[in-house]
Write an enzyme that holds these catalytic residues in place. Structure first.
Site, PDB file in Angstrom:
ATOM      1  N   TRP A  92       0.831  -1.216   0.000  1.00 51.86           N
ATOM      2  CA  TRP A  92       0.000   0.000   0.000  1.00 51.86           C
ATOM      3  C   TRP A  92       0.858   1.255   0.000  1.00 51.86           C
ATOM      4  CZ3 TRP A  92      -4.259  -1.171  -1.973  1.00 51.86           C
ATOM      5  CH2 TRP A  92      -4.930  -2.341  -1.637  1.00 51.86           C
ATOM      6  N   ASP A 162      -1.574   6.457   6.554  1.00 47.95           N
ATOM      7  CA  ASP A 162      -2.662   5.583   6.103  1.00 47.95           C
ATOM      8  C   ASP A 162      -2.922   4.618   7.257  1.00 47.95           C
ATOM      9  OD1 ASP A 162      -4.263   3.611   5.064  1.00 47.95           O
ATOM     10  OD2 ASP A 162      -2.967   3.144   3.347  1.00 47.95           O
ATOM     11  N   LYS A 186     -12.447  -1.615   7.635  1.00 44.39           N
ATOM     12  CA  LYS A 186     -11.882  -2.538   8.641  1.00 44.39           C
ATOM     13  C   LYS A 186     -12.557  -2.331   9.996  1.00 44.39           C
ATOM     14  CE  LYS A 186      -8.683  -3.472   5.539  1.00 44.39           C
ATOM     15  NZ  LYS A 186      -8.837  -4.605   4.624  1.00 44.39           N
TER      16      LYS A 186
HETATM   17  N1  PMP Z   1      -4.325   0.964   2.679  1.00 42.99           N
HETATM   18  C1  PMP Z   1      -4.351  -0.082   3.521  1.00 42.99           C
HETATM   19  C2  PMP Z   1      -3.441  -0.092   4.704  1.00 42.99           C
HETATM   20  C3  PMP Z   1      -5.236  -1.139   3.274  1.00 42.99           C
HETATM   21  O1  PMP Z   1      -5.261  -2.187   4.094  1.00 42.99           O
HETATM   22  C4  PMP Z   1      -6.102  -1.087   2.151  1.00 42.99           C
HETATM   23  C5  PMP Z   1      -7.100  -2.170   1.851  1.00 42.99           C
HETATM   24  N2  PMP Z   1      -7.032  -3.316   2.506  1.00 42.99           N
HETATM   25  C6  PMP Z   1      -6.015   0.022   1.313  1.00 42.99           C
HETATM   26  C7  PMP Z   1      -5.126   1.026   1.605  1.00 42.99           C
HETATM   27  C8  PMP Z   1      -6.899   0.130   0.103  1.00 42.99           C
HETATM   28  O2  PMP Z   1      -8.182   0.403   0.497  1.00 42.99           O
HETATM   29  P1  PMP Z   1      -9.362   0.664  -0.576  1.00 42.99           P
HETATM   30  O3  PMP Z   1      -9.684  -0.656  -1.154  1.00 42.99           O
HETATM   31  O4  PMP Z   1     -10.457   1.251   0.271  1.00 42.99           O
HETATM   32  O5  PMP Z   1      -8.858   1.634  -1.574  1.00 42.99           O
END
Ligand code: PMP
Length: 350
Positions: A92, A162, A186
């Protein structure tokens, strides 16, 4: 999973919210009923996360990844060379840095790639480019099961985090951050929206090409109603926050989360079959990751666990192995059941 009582309340409200004879998703986002939901959500969040008055709360479309674009679009102007620094502790973080490169100069300040992202890298804050508009971290790494314990300090350079996979699971000092964002899916509610907490001096510097719906100032000025928002997601979030408050708030849930994770890490550490993925000092309390010594046992492990009602244990495709995501709503009994299954499985098969 979301708390059972939240799911039941939503089910009850679905056809007839507040005795209106209509469901919340059928009424206007500008109705007084929805405005009440939104302001309840704000005040609960402010209280539970101890958000100081100089921080603003925004609800934005596009989940967490949309923030990978929104953050640079809104903040890069704070740097004369449009530079931002990223600490990559997993996929991420890498994706966030790549997204920033469309708009400016995105630097990798540190990366955990060499260890397969199983450790949080050591940082020397003096190595940060002083022109950085911000430093971006991923506070909990969902796929690998690592988290930051001690935060790096870059002086006046704002820290952007994030926190998608751990927001409200442990106490944090909001003052340490310029901006925090988290996808709701989450610990907060359904997917598709992100909550953003931004220090007010960082509002209002967006690059000219910033789309209106990604502009933090537009979002703040309209109380997150610049367009028709996902009213249902915000309503669900307000229910989840109400539940969290009744559970005793973040302090109590944090203690429970630590106990839940300990139950599983103890089984891993005492076992000859299970191998923890992340370095012990960086272990996450939200995502417990491990592998099996004997890879042939992985599929039977996942299948037999599912037949015992223990679902969604397959590790992310980038990491493999097993991942137990034990977010706030997972009861301690869920972790005990998995721990017992792990012990029985090892005894029978290894
Ligand atoms: N950042 C983190 C730390 C994540 O765990 C996730 C999804 N599991 C995301 C970003 C991406 O999230 P989204 O699918 O809402 O864009």
């Amino acid at each position: 999973m979301l708390p059972r009582e939240v799911m039941e309340k939503a089910q009850k409200d679905f056809l007839n919210y507040n005795n209106m004879g209509a469901g919340l998703i059928e009424i206007s986002h500008r109705s007084s009923e929805f405005e009440q939901v939104l302001s309840d959500c704000d005040s609960l969040l402010k209280e539970l996360a101890t958000i100081p008055d100089n921080y603003k709360i925004l609800y934005m479309h596009g989940g967490a990844q949309m923030q990978f674009s929104a953050v640079p679009l809104n903040l890069l102007n704070l740097s004369p060379s449009k530079t931002a620094s990223y600490i990559e502790t997993g996929t991420w973080g890498v994706k966030a840095r790549k997204e920033c490169s469309h708009f400016g100069n995105s630097l990798t300040l540190a990366s955990g790639a060499e260890t397969g992202f199983t450790e949080i890298p050591e940082i020397d804050p003096s190595t940060v480019d002083p022109e950085s508009a911000y430093v971006h971290i991923t506070s909990n790494n969902t796929l690998y099961g690592t988290r930051w314990t001690a935060l790096p300090d870059f002086g006046d350079i704002p820290l952007v985090a994030d926190m998608t996979s751990e927001f409200l699971s442990r106490k944090i000092d909001i003052n340490r951050f310029g901006l925090i964002f988290a996808g709701l899916q989450k610990n907060l509610g359904p997917a598709g929206l992100a909550v953003v907490i931004i220090r007010d001096d960082l509002l209002g510097s967006a690059m000219s090409q910033t789309p209106a719906l990604l502009n933090y100032k537009t979002c703040f000025d309209s109380h997150s109603l610049a367009n028709t928002t996902n009213t249902f997601a915000i309503y669900m979030m307000s229910l989840v926050l109400g539940w969290l408050k009744r559970e005793g708030g973040v302090d109590l849930v944090e203690a429970r989360n630590e106990s839940k994770a300990k139950i599983l890490y103890e089984v891993i550490d005492d076992s000859d079959l299970y191998l923890g993925v992340s370095r012990p000092k960086d272990r996450s309390a939200m995502n417990v990751t491990f592998n099996l010594q004997n890879q042939e046992l992985l599929s039977p492990f996942i299948e037999q666990a599912a037949s015992c009602g223990l679902y969604a244990l397959k590790g992310h495709r980038d990491v493999g192995g097993v991942r137990a995501s034990i977010y706030n709503a997972m009861p301690i009994e869920g972790c005990e059941a998995l721990a017992q299954f792990m012990l029985d499985f090892e005894k029978k098969n290894f």
